[in-house]
Design a protein around this motif. Structure first.
Motif, PDB file in Angstrom:
ATOM      1  N   LEU A  86      33.819  62.984 -42.845  1.00 43.77           N
ATOM      2  CA  LEU A  86      33.000  61.893 -43.367  1.00 43.77           C
ATOM      3  C   LEU A  86      33.728  61.166 -44.488  1.00 43.77           C
ATOM      4  O   LEU A  86      33.755  59.931 -44.527  1.00 43.77           O
ATOM      5  N   VAL A  87      34.342  61.905 -45.387  1.00 40.15           N
ATOM      6  CA  VAL A  87      35.098  61.297 -46.491  1.00 40.15           C
ATOM      7  C   VAL A  87      36.260  60.476 -45.937  1.00 40.15           C
ATOM      8  O   VAL A  87      36.546  59.379 -46.414  1.00 40.15           O
ATOM      9  N   GLY A  88      36.922  60.972 -44.884  1.00 39.07           N
ATOM     10  CA  GLY A  88      38.013  60.232 -44.266  1.00 39.07           C
ATOM     11  C   GLY A  88      37.549  58.923 -43.656  1.00 39.07           C
ATOM     12  O   GLY A  88      38.197  57.878 -43.821  1.00 39.07           O
ATOM     13  N   VAL A  89      36.413  58.944 -42.966  1.00 42.65           N
ATOM     14  CA  VAL A  89      35.864  57.721 -42.372  1.00 42.65           C
ATOM     15  C   VAL A  89      35.471  56.737 -43.462  1.00 42.65           C
ATOM     16  O   VAL A  89      35.723  55.528 -43.354  1.00 42.65           O
ATOM     17  N   ILE A  90      34.879  57.231 -44.536  1.00 43.26           N
ATOM     18  CA  ILE A  90      34.493  56.359 -45.653  1.00 43.26           C
ATOM     19  C   ILE A  90      35.726  55.709 -46.272  1.00 43.26           C
ATOM     20  O   ILE A  90      35.732  54.504 -46.542  1.00 43.26           O
ATOM     21  N   LYS A  91      36.787  56.477 -46.486  1.00 43.00           N
ATOM     22  CA  LYS A  91      38.024  55.901 -47.034  1.00 43.00           C
ATOM     23  C   LYS A  91      38.578  54.815 -46.119  1.00 43.00           C
ATOM     24  O   LYS A  91      39.035  53.770 -46.586  1.00 43.00           O
ATOM     25  N   HIS A  92      38.543  55.055 -44.822  1.00 42.43           N
ATOM     26  CA  HIS A  92      39.038  54.077 -43.851  1.00 42.43           C
ATOM     27  C   HIS A  92      38.250  52.768 -43.966  1.00 42.43           C
ATOM     28  O   HIS A  92      38.834  51.676 -44.032  1.00 42.43           O
ATOM     29  N   GLU A  93      36.929  52.889 -44.010  1.00 44.77           N
ATOM     30  CA  GLU A  93      36.096  51.683 -44.103  1.00 44.77           C
ATOM     31  C   GLU A  93      36.256  51.000 -45.456  1.00 44.77           C
ATOM     32  O   GLU A  93      36.199  49.772 -45.550  1.00 44.77           O
ATOM     33  N   LEU A  94      36.475  51.770 -46.505  1.00 43.17           N
ATOM     34  CA  LEU A  94      36.712  51.174 -47.815  1.00 43.17           C
ATOM     35  C   LEU A  94      38.036  50.414 -47.853  1.00 43.17           C
ATOM     36  O   LEU A  94      38.166  49.433 -48.598  1.00 43.17           O
ATOM     37  N   ARG A 151      43.195  39.859 -48.494  1.00 40.20           N
ATOM     38  CA  ARG A 151      44.445  40.359 -47.908  1.00 40.20           C
ATOM     39  C   ARG A 151      44.181  40.824 -46.480  1.00 40.20           C
ATOM     40  O   ARG A 151      43.059  40.769 -45.989  1.00 40.20           O
ATOM     41  N   GLY A 152      45.219  41.281 -45.789  1.00 41.89           N
ATOM     42  CA  GLY A 152      45.098  41.690 -44.395  1.00 41.89           C
ATOM     43  C   GLY A 152      44.270  42.946 -44.229  1.00 41.89           C
ATOM     44  O   GLY A 152      44.728  44.032 -44.577  1.00 41.89           O
ATOM     45  N   TYR A 153      43.085  42.828 -43.680  1.00 47.72           N
ATOM     46  CA  TYR A 153      42.146  43.943 -43.569  1.00 47.72           C
ATOM     47  C   TYR A 153      42.061  44.506 -42.160  1.00 47.72           C
ATOM     48  O   TYR A 153      41.376  45.501 -41.932  1.00 47.72           O
ATOM     49  N   ARG A 154      42.755  43.905 -41.207  1.00 49.33           N
ATOM     50  CA  ARG A 154      42.671  44.368 -39.817  1.00 49.33           C
ATOM     51  C   ARG A 154      43.609  45.542 -39.588  1.00 49.33           C
ATOM     52  O   ARG A 154      44.572  45.733 -40.317  1.00 49.33           O
ATOM     53  N   HIS A 155      43.353  46.291 -38.509  1.00 53.57           N
ATOM     54  CA  HIS A 155      44.153  47.480 -38.220  1.00 53.57           C
ATOM     55  C   HIS A 155      45.632  47.173 -38.041  1.00 53.57           C
ATOM     56  O   HIS A 155      46.478  47.978 -38.376  1.00 53.57           O
ATOM     57  N   ARG A 156      45.964  46.003 -37.538  1.00 51.43           N
ATOM     58  CA  ARG A 156      47.361  45.678 -37.262  1.00 51.43           C
ATOM     59  C   ARG A 156      48.105  45.120 -38.478  1.00 51.43           C
ATOM     60  O   ARG A 156      49.313  44.937 -38.427  1.00 51.43           O
ATOM     61  N   ASP A 157      47.395  44.833 -39.561  1.00 50.25           N
ATOM     62  CA  ASP A 157      48.014  44.223 -40.743  1.00 50.25           C
ATOM     63  C   ASP A 157      48.778  45.257 -41.568  1.00 50.25           C
ATOM     64  O   ASP A 157      48.342  46.398 -41.723  1.00 50.25           O
ATOM     65  N   ALA A 158      49.899  44.818 -42.127  1.00 48.87           N
ATOM     66  CA  ALA A 158      50.734  45.707 -42.934  1.00 48.87           C
ATOM     67  C   ALA A 158      50.007  46.142 -44.207  1.00 48.87           C
ATOM     68  O   ALA A 158      50.153  47.288 -44.644  1.00 48.87           O
ATOM     69  N   ASP A 159      49.236  45.229 -44.813  1.00 46.40           N
ATOM     70  CA  ASP A 159      48.468  45.591 -46.012  1.00 46.40           C
ATOM     71  C   ASP A 159      47.508  46.747 -45.724  1.00 46.40           C
ATOM     72  O   ASP A 159      47.372  47.672 -46.526  1.00 46.40           O
ATOM     73  N   PHE A 160      46.860  46.682 -44.582  1.00 52.83           N
ATOM     74  CA  PHE A 160      45.897  47.720 -44.216  1.00 52.83           C
ATOM     75  C   PHE A 160      46.594  49.059 -44.011  1.00 52.83           C
ATOM     76  O   PHE A 160      46.173  50.081 -44.538  1.00 52.83           O
ATOM     77  N   ARG A 161      47.677  49.043 -43.257  1.00 48.94           N
ATOM     78  CA  ARG A 161      48.403  50.296 -43.002  1.00 48.94           C
ATOM     79  C   ARG A 161      48.966  50.889 -44.287  1.00 48.94           C
ATOM     80  O   ARG A 161      48.958  52.106 -44.473  1.00 48.94           O
ATOM     81  N   ASP A 162      49.432  50.039 -45.171  1.00 47.42           N
ATOM     82  CA  ASP A 162      49.977  50.515 -46.449  1.00 47.42           C
ATOM     83  C   ASP A 162      48.880  51.160 -47.299  1.00 47.42           C
ATOM     84  O   ASP A 162      49.086  52.223 -47.885  1.00 47.42           O
ATOM     85  N   LEU A 163      47.724  50.519 -47.351  1.00 46.41           N
ATOM     86  CA  LEU A 163      46.617  51.081 -48.143  1.00 46.41           C
ATOM     87  C   LEU A 163      46.112  52.394 -47.535  1.00 46.41           C
ATOM     88  O   LEU A 163      45.741  53.309 -48.273  1.00 46.41           O
ATOM     89  N   LEU A 164      46.115  52.499 -46.215  1.00 52.22           N
ATOM     90  CA  LEU A 164      45.737  53.770 -45.579  1.00 52.22           C
ATOM     91  C   LEU A 164      46.654  54.896 -46.041  1.00 52.22           C
ATOM     92  O   LEU A 164      46.199  55.990 -46.370  1.00 52.22           O
ATOM     93  N   LYS A 165      47.955  54.622 -46.085  1.00 49.95           N
ATOM     94  CA  LYS A 165      48.925  55.643 -46.502  1.00 49.95           C
ATOM     95  C   LYS A 165      48.755  56.002 -47.968  1.00 49.95           C
ATOM     96  O   LYS A 165      48.781  57.171 -48.342  1.00 49.95           O
TER      97      LYS A 165
END
Length: 153
Positions: free
Chosen positions: A61-69, A79-93
């Motif tokens: 649940l915490v992981g899903v919440i972080k993803h949506e945040l 900024r780029g909020y879609r799954h394919r955007d570099a900003d999104f992938r960087d923030l996930l990491k």
């Protein structure tokens, strides 16, 4: 867990992992089937599938919440909020958020019937998901007669 407790959890995760507040609506949505959660672009609200907590527990649940945040904060900042955007992938990491949710149900795969046909002349096999009328078709290799072998459910 109630919607209010979910909102408090999301607010605390947002401050801890992102250093930014979450000020919009958060709720459970039982109608979500294939996803763990979603971020609504128009209202900036986050909806979470309650099955995530029931099936996989608090850690998922915490992981899903972080993803949506990640979607939430990047969209708010423009900024780029879609799954394919570099900003999104960087923030996930940077926040160690999962890219995908674990499957919520095991029964998502359809079971198909399998029909097997064979050419009487050259013995070429034809595997089909739909039944076919063998009187209408001939072998594509030798134009021989096709016979039905078996139907497996």
């Amino acid at each position: 867990m109630t919607d209010e407790e979910l909102k408090e959890l999301i607010e605390s995760i947002s401050l801890d992992a992102f250093g930014k507040p979450f000020i919009h609506i958060a709720r459970f949505n039982k109608r979500l089937r294939t996803t763990g959660g979603r971020y609504m672009l128009s209202t900036h609200s986050i909806e979470i599938n309650p099955l995530v907590l029931e099936v996989h527990g608090t850690e998922e649940l915490v992981g899903v919440i972080k993803h949506e945040l990640c979607h939430y904060h990047l969209h708010i900042e423009g900024r780029g909020y879609r799954h394919r955007d570099a900003d999104f992938r960087d923030l996930l990491k940077r926040t160690s958020s999962p890219r995908f949710c674990r499957p919520l149900t095991e029964g998502n795969k359809r079971v198909y019937s399998m029909y097997v046909y064979e050419c009487a002349s050259c013995r070429l096999l034809y595997k089909r998901r739909r039944r076919m009328d063998v009187r209408k078709y001939r072998c594509s290799k030798c134009a021989g007669e096709i016979i039905a072998l078996l139907a497996v459910k």
